[in-house]
Design a protein around this motif. Structure first.
Motif, PDB file in Angstrom:
ATOM      1  N   ASN A  30       5.285   2.689  -5.879  1.00  0.00           N
ATOM      2  CA  ASN A  30       4.519   3.741  -5.210  1.00  0.00           C
ATOM      3  C   ASN A  30       4.748   3.848  -3.708  1.00  0.00           C
ATOM      4  O   ASN A  30       4.579   4.925  -3.138  1.00  0.00           O
ATOM      5  CB  ASN A  30       3.021   3.531  -5.471  1.00  0.00           C
ATOM      6  CG  ASN A  30       2.681   3.590  -6.939  1.00  0.00           C
ATOM      7  OD1 ASN A  30       3.321   4.282  -7.713  1.00  0.00           O
ATOM      8  ND2 ASN A  30       1.661   2.842  -7.339  1.00  0.00           N
ATOM      9  N   SER A  60      -5.454   6.382   3.263  1.00  0.00           N
ATOM     10  CA  SER A  60      -5.610   6.732   1.855  1.00  0.00           C
ATOM     11  C   SER A  60      -5.374   5.507   0.960  1.00  0.00           C
ATOM     12  O   SER A  60      -6.125   5.243   0.023  1.00  0.00           O
ATOM     13  CB  SER A  60      -4.645   7.860   1.496  1.00  0.00           C
ATOM     14  OG  SER A  60      -4.778   8.219   0.166  1.00  0.00           O
ATOM     15  N   LEU A  61      -4.317   4.753   1.268  1.00  0.00           N
ATOM     16  CA  LEU A  61      -4.017   3.535   0.523  1.00  0.00           C
ATOM     17  C   LEU A  61      -5.157   2.527   0.650  1.00  0.00           C
ATOM     18  O   LEU A  61      -5.577   1.918  -0.335  1.00  0.00           O
ATOM     19  CB  LEU A  61      -2.708   2.919   1.022  1.00  0.00           C
ATOM     20  CG  LEU A  61      -2.329   1.571   0.421  1.00  0.00           C
ATOM     21  CD1 LEU A  61      -2.065   1.690  -1.072  1.00  0.00           C
ATOM     22  CD2 LEU A  61      -1.108   0.999   1.145  1.00  0.00           C
ATOM     23  N   TYR A  62      -5.677   2.355   1.846  1.00  0.00           N
ATOM     24  CA  TYR A  62      -6.758   1.394   2.071  1.00  0.00           C
ATOM     25  C   TYR A  62      -8.000   1.767   1.274  1.00  0.00           C
ATOM     26  O   TYR A  62      -8.681   0.889   0.732  1.00  0.00           O
ATOM     27  CB  TYR A  62      -7.071   1.273   3.565  1.00  0.00           C
ATOM     28  CG  TYR A  62      -8.073   0.203   3.891  1.00  0.00           C
ATOM     29  CD1 TYR A  62      -7.803  -1.143   3.628  1.00  0.00           C
ATOM     30  CD2 TYR A  62      -9.296   0.524   4.474  1.00  0.00           C
ATOM     31  CE1 TYR A  62      -8.728  -2.133   3.924  1.00  0.00           C
ATOM     32  CE2 TYR A  62     -10.220  -0.464   4.772  1.00  0.00           C
ATOM     33  CZ  TYR A  62      -9.933  -1.786   4.502  1.00  0.00           C
ATOM     34  OH  TYR A  62     -10.853  -2.770   4.797  1.00  0.00           O
ATOM     35  N   ASP A  63      -8.295   3.054   1.164  1.00  0.00           N
ATOM     36  CA  ASP A  63      -9.426   3.486   0.351  1.00  0.00           C
ATOM     37  C   ASP A  63      -9.251   3.043  -1.105  1.00  0.00           C
ATOM     38  O   ASP A  63     -10.208   2.615  -1.751  1.00  0.00           O
ATOM     39  CB  ASP A  63      -9.599   5.008   0.416  1.00  0.00           C
ATOM     40  CG  ASP A  63     -10.154   5.464   1.760  1.00  0.00           C
ATOM     41  OD1 ASP A  63     -10.739   4.638   2.491  1.00  0.00           O
ATOM     42  OD2 ASP A  63     -10.004   6.665   2.076  1.00  0.00           O
ATOM     43  N   LYS A  64      -8.029   3.121  -1.615  1.00  0.00           N
ATOM     44  CA  LYS A  64      -7.755   2.670  -2.986  1.00  0.00           C
ATOM     45  C   LYS A  64      -7.839   1.153  -3.090  1.00  0.00           C
ATOM     46  O   LYS A  64      -8.384   0.610  -4.059  1.00  0.00           O
ATOM     47  CB  LYS A  64      -6.371   3.137  -3.433  1.00  0.00           C
ATOM     48  CG  LYS A  64      -6.267   4.618  -3.623  1.00  0.00           C
ATOM     49  CD  LYS A  64      -4.860   5.024  -3.983  1.00  0.00           C
ATOM     50  CE  LYS A  64      -4.742   6.538  -4.049  1.00  0.00           C
ATOM     51  NZ  LYS A  64      -3.360   6.981  -4.272  1.00  0.00           N
ATOM     52  N   ILE A  65      -7.290   0.466  -2.098  1.00  0.00           N
ATOM     53  CA  ILE A  65      -7.295  -0.999  -2.090  1.00  0.00           C
ATOM     54  C   ILE A  65      -8.721  -1.535  -2.143  1.00  0.00           C
ATOM     55  O   ILE A  65      -9.018  -2.477  -2.883  1.00  0.00           O
ATOM     56  CB  ILE A  65      -6.550  -1.539  -0.844  1.00  0.00           C
ATOM     57  CG1 ILE A  65      -5.041  -1.344  -1.003  1.00  0.00           C
ATOM     58  CG2 ILE A  65      -6.899  -2.990  -0.565  1.00  0.00           C
ATOM     59  CD1 ILE A  65      -4.239  -1.590   0.259  1.00  0.00           C
ATOM     60  N   LYS A  66      -9.615  -0.936  -1.379  1.00  0.00           N
ATOM     61  CA  LYS A  66     -11.009  -1.416  -1.332  1.00  0.00           C
ATOM     62  C   LYS A  66     -11.681  -1.344  -2.698  1.00  0.00           C
ATOM     63  O   LYS A  66     -12.593  -2.117  -2.972  1.00  0.00           O
ATOM     64  CB  LYS A  66     -11.820  -0.611  -0.316  1.00  0.00           C
ATOM     65  CG  LYS A  66     -11.425  -0.879   1.123  1.00  0.00           C
ATOM     66  CD  LYS A  66     -12.341  -0.178   2.094  1.00  0.00           C
ATOM     67  CE  LYS A  66     -12.198   1.326   2.016  1.00  0.00           C
ATOM     68  NZ  LYS A  66     -12.966   2.045   3.051  1.00  0.00           N
ATOM     69  N   LYS A  67     -11.238  -0.433  -3.550  1.00  0.00           N
ATOM     70  CA  LYS A  67     -11.860  -0.251  -4.863  1.00  0.00           C
ATOM     71  C   LYS A  67     -11.222  -1.100  -5.953  1.00  0.00           C
ATOM     72  O   LYS A  67     -11.718  -1.142  -7.073  1.00  0.00           O
ATOM     73  CB  LYS A  67     -11.768   1.224  -5.260  1.00  0.00           C
ATOM     74  CG  LYS A  67     -12.551   2.131  -4.341  1.00  0.00           C
ATOM     75  CD  LYS A  67     -12.307   3.584  -4.682  1.00  0.00           C
ATOM     76  CE  LYS A  67     -12.981   4.481  -3.658  1.00  0.00           C
ATOM     77  NZ  LYS A  67     -12.637   5.887  -3.860  1.00  0.00           N
ATOM     78  N   ASP A  68     -10.137  -1.798  -5.652  1.00  0.00           N
ATOM     79  CA  ASP A  68      -9.437  -2.594  -6.651  1.00  0.00           C
ATOM     80  C   ASP A  68     -10.314  -3.764  -7.105  1.00  0.00           C
ATOM     81  O   ASP A  68     -10.802  -4.551  -6.284  1.00  0.00           O
ATOM     82  CB  ASP A  68      -8.121  -3.122  -6.071  1.00  0.00           C
ATOM     83  CG  ASP A  68      -7.194  -3.706  -7.112  1.00  0.00           C
ATOM     84  OD1 ASP A  68      -7.650  -4.531  -7.937  1.00  0.00           O
ATOM     85  OD2 ASP A  68      -6.008  -3.349  -7.101  1.00  0.00           O
TER      86      ASP A  68
END
Length: 140
Positions: A30, A60-68
């Protein structure tokens, strides 16, 4: 604007080594199209990730990372503009640390050790120091 982002987090017990391989494979797939490069340092209990790219892509990536769900207690320790990449060809390099209290094999100063302890506990915010230390882990 070219930017770097560094965060630390606590690895959950259910995040196996196979899950780490999935994370790295997803990054390598990705990150190229998003023009994101970086490295992941990890142990049995912690993650330290450094990523570089356009600021909008990183947020944007960090927002996804926080939800992992494979980690928790995500803390951003550095987010700053940069003039050039330190890992320009790595969609995601990685290095497993044997413990959070790492024994440095290379010649490293006591100040570097202090910075590393601050990074791993989510307390270091000086982007230049963080970048300089991570380069020592990956470039020889």
């Amino acid at each position: 604007m070219l930017t770097h982002l560094v965060y630390v987090s606590t690895r959950k017990r259910n995040c196996t080594d196979e899950e780490i391989e999935k994370i790295l494979a997803a990054c390598r797939t990705n990150n190229g199209p998003l023009d994101i490069t970086g490295v992941l340092l990890y142990s049995d209990t912690r993650f330290i990730q450094y990523v570089e790219g356009k600021s909008t892509a990183l947020t944007s990536l960090y927002d996804k990372i926080k939800k992992d769900a494979r980690h928790e207690k995500v803390v951003m320790i550095s987010y700053n503009p940069i003039t050039d990449r330190i890992f320009p060809s790595w969609q995601m390099g990685s290095l497993k640390m044997t413990s959070d209290d790492i024994s440095f094999i290379t010649d490293i100063t006591s100040q570097d050790k202090d910075v590393f302890q601050k990074i791993i506990t989510g307390k270091e915010a000086d982007g230049a120091k963080v970048r300089e230390l991570l380069v020592k882990f990956f470039k020889r």
